[in-house]
Design a protein around this motif. Structure first.
Motif, PDB file in Angstrom:
ATOM      1  N   ILE A 119     -14.235   2.920  -1.532  1.00 54.89           N
ATOM      2  CA  ILE A 119     -13.363   3.359  -0.198  1.00 54.89           C
ATOM      3  C   ILE A 119     -13.801   2.660   1.107  1.00 54.89           C
ATOM      4  O   ILE A 119     -15.116   2.659   0.859  1.00 54.89           O
ATOM      5  CB  ILE A 119     -13.504   5.088  -0.858  1.00 54.89           C
TER       6      ILE A 119
ATOM      7  N   HIS B 235      -8.071  10.597  -5.876  1.00 51.48           N
ATOM      8  CA  HIS B 235      -7.295   9.179  -5.807  1.00 51.48           C
ATOM      9  C   HIS B 235      -7.576   7.983  -4.895  1.00 51.48           C
ATOM     10  O   HIS B 235      -6.911   7.021  -4.950  1.00 51.48           O
ATOM     11  CB  HIS B 235      -6.040  10.399  -5.103  1.00 51.48           C
ATOM     12  N   LEU B 236      -8.698   8.126  -4.149  1.00 52.25           N
ATOM     13  CA  LEU B 236      -9.024   7.057  -3.692  1.00 52.25           C
ATOM     14  C   LEU B 236      -9.427   5.886  -5.015  1.00 52.25           C
ATOM     15  O   LEU B 236      -9.745   4.736  -4.330  1.00 52.25           O
ATOM     16  CB  LEU B 236      -9.170   6.983  -1.589  1.00 52.25           C
ATOM     17  N   CYS B 237     -10.553   6.176  -5.092  1.00 47.01           N
ATOM     18  CA  CYS B 237     -11.427   6.264  -5.827  1.00 47.01           C
ATOM     19  C   CYS B 237     -10.304   5.658  -6.720  1.00 47.01           C
ATOM     20  O   CYS B 237     -10.963   4.722  -7.395  1.00 47.01           O
ATOM     21  CB  CYS B 237     -12.352   7.462  -7.082  1.00 47.01           C
ATOM     22  N   THR B 238     -10.194   6.118  -6.899  1.00 45.95           N
ATOM     23  CA  THR B 238      -8.156   5.931  -8.923  1.00 45.95           C
ATOM     24  C   THR B 238      -7.890   4.431  -8.239  1.00 45.95           C
ATOM     25  O   THR B 238      -7.783   3.614  -9.265  1.00 45.95           O
ATOM     26  CB  THR B 238      -8.008   6.688  -9.292  1.00 45.95           C
ATOM     27  N   SER B 239      -7.544   4.722  -7.269  1.00 42.70           N
ATOM     28  CA  SER B 239      -7.244   3.068  -6.767  1.00 42.70           C
ATOM     29  C   SER B 239      -7.468   2.170  -6.742  1.00 42.70           C
ATOM     30  O   SER B 239      -6.866   1.107  -6.887  1.00 42.70           O
ATOM     31  CB  SER B 239      -6.160   3.461  -5.379  1.00 42.70           C
TER      32      SER B 239
ATOM     33  N   ARG C 218       0.596  -1.432  -0.044  1.00 41.01           N
ATOM     34  CA  ARG C 218       0.127   0.384   0.061  1.00 41.01           C
ATOM     35  C   ARG C 218       1.172   1.405   0.405  1.00 41.01           C
ATOM     36  O   ARG C 218       2.773   1.251   0.356  1.00 41.01           O
ATOM     37  CB  ARG C 218      -0.860  -0.133   1.353  1.00 41.01           C
TER      38      ARG C 218
ATOM     39  N   ASP D  40      -2.647   4.991  -1.735  1.00 44.47           N
ATOM     40  CA  ASP D  40      -4.580   4.145  -1.840  1.00 44.47           C
ATOM     41  C   ASP D  40      -5.205   4.163   0.061  1.00 44.47           C
ATOM     42  O   ASP D  40      -6.434   4.504  -0.112  1.00 44.47           O
ATOM     43  CB  ASP D  40      -4.107   3.003  -2.142  1.00 44.47           C
ATOM     44  N   THR D  41      -4.343   4.544   0.178  1.00 51.80           N
ATOM     45  CA  THR D  41      -4.816   4.209   1.770  1.00 51.80           C
ATOM     46  C   THR D  41      -4.396   6.098   2.620  1.00 51.80           C
ATOM     47  O   THR D  41      -3.261   6.871   2.131  1.00 51.80           O
ATOM     48  CB  THR D  41      -4.319   3.728   2.490  1.00 51.80           C
TER      49      THR D  41
ATOM     50  N   ARG E 101      -9.324   0.387  -4.395  1.00 53.19           N
ATOM     51  CA  ARG E 101      -9.186   0.033  -3.126  1.00 53.19           C
ATOM     52  C   ARG E 101      -8.209   1.201  -2.382  1.00 53.19           C
ATOM     53  O   ARG E 101      -8.070   0.765  -1.059  1.00 53.19           O
ATOM     54  CB  ARG E 101      -8.090  -1.128  -3.526  1.00 53.19           C
ATOM     55  N   GLY E 102      -9.663   1.878  -1.715  1.00 48.87           N
ATOM     56  CA  GLY E 102      -9.519   3.132  -0.954  1.00 48.87           C
ATOM     57  C   GLY E 102      -9.593   2.992  -0.405  1.00 48.87           C
ATOM     58  O   GLY E 102     -10.448   2.086   0.462  1.00 48.87           O
ATOM     59  N   ARG E 103      -8.431   2.942   0.788  1.00 45.50           N
ATOM     60  CA  ARG E 103      -9.319   2.902   2.603  1.00 45.50           C
ATOM     61  C   ARG E 103      -8.964   4.817   3.222  1.00 45.50           C
ATOM     62  O   ARG E 103      -7.912   5.338   3.351  1.00 45.50           O
ATOM     63  CB  ARG E 103      -8.678   2.024   2.890  1.00 45.50           C
TER      64      ARG E 103
END
Length: 190
Positions: free
Chosen positions: A176, A126-130, A2, A81-82, A132-134
């Motif tokens: 997310i 950016h979290l959406c694009t990943s 991550r 992603d986090t 697997r956002g956390r």
């Protein structure tokens, strides 16, 4: 692996989370007020392989510093992603505050609530694009119940818990996931 943004990692829970994430092989981007504060600490970049950790000047009261931190992370790591929010301040302002204490109340709300909201908002795309956002938010038990007369602090933490629940509602379909952690008293300067 991550790629994680962590605010408030110069001490306490944030510092230990950052150290654990490094030990687990993740890349971290730290946002802290005092960059000098981590020299010699367990997350001092000199103690880790190049490309594992970047340190950024982040002031919760300065929206521009949040934008610069995110942009530097994307430029260096290619994305993230986090987001782990550990920054916050304590206040003993009571319900029956005295004239002139409003400034501290606004400061507490700005740091403990609005700054985190802003950082999450700026990170959302950016979290959406990943895929697997956390988002992890250190809220506090004071976000679930109010003990004594810590009105300003508890109010900021209740607001933060409400924000976490709202982010969960809108983030679920965008992959997310939101985690609100509510620790009790921690033996730190705060």
């Amino acid at each position: 692996m991550r790629t994680i943004l962590i605010s408030g990692a110069s001490s306490g829970i944030g510092l230990n989370i950052a150290h654990r994430e490094l030990k687990e092989g993740n890349r971290i981007s730290i946002g802290i007020r005092d960059i000098e504060s981590i020299k010699g600490s367990i997350i001092d970049p000199k103690k880790w392989p190049k490309g594992k950790i970047i340190i950024n000047k982040y002031d919760a009261l300065d929206k521009i510093s949040a934008e610069k931190w995110i942009n530097k992370t994307i430029k260096t790591f290619g994305g993230f992603d986090t987001l782990i929010n550990c920054s916050g301040v304590f206040s003993k302002i009571p319900f029956l505050f005295t004239d002139g204490e409003e400034e501290e109340i606004f400061k507490i709300l700005n740091i403990n609530f609005l700054a985190i909201w802003n950082l999450c908002r700026l990170s959302w795309e950016h979290l959406c694009t990943s895929g697997r956002g956390r988002i992890v938010v250190l809220v506090s038990m004071s976000g679930k119940r109010s003990k004594g007369d810590l009105a300003a602090y508890s109010s900021s933490k209740f607001a933060l818990m409400g924000l976490c629940q709202t982010m969960r509602n809108i983030g679920w379909d965008q992959d997310i996931r939101i985690t609100a952690i509510c620790p009790s008293w921690v033996n730190t300067k705060m």
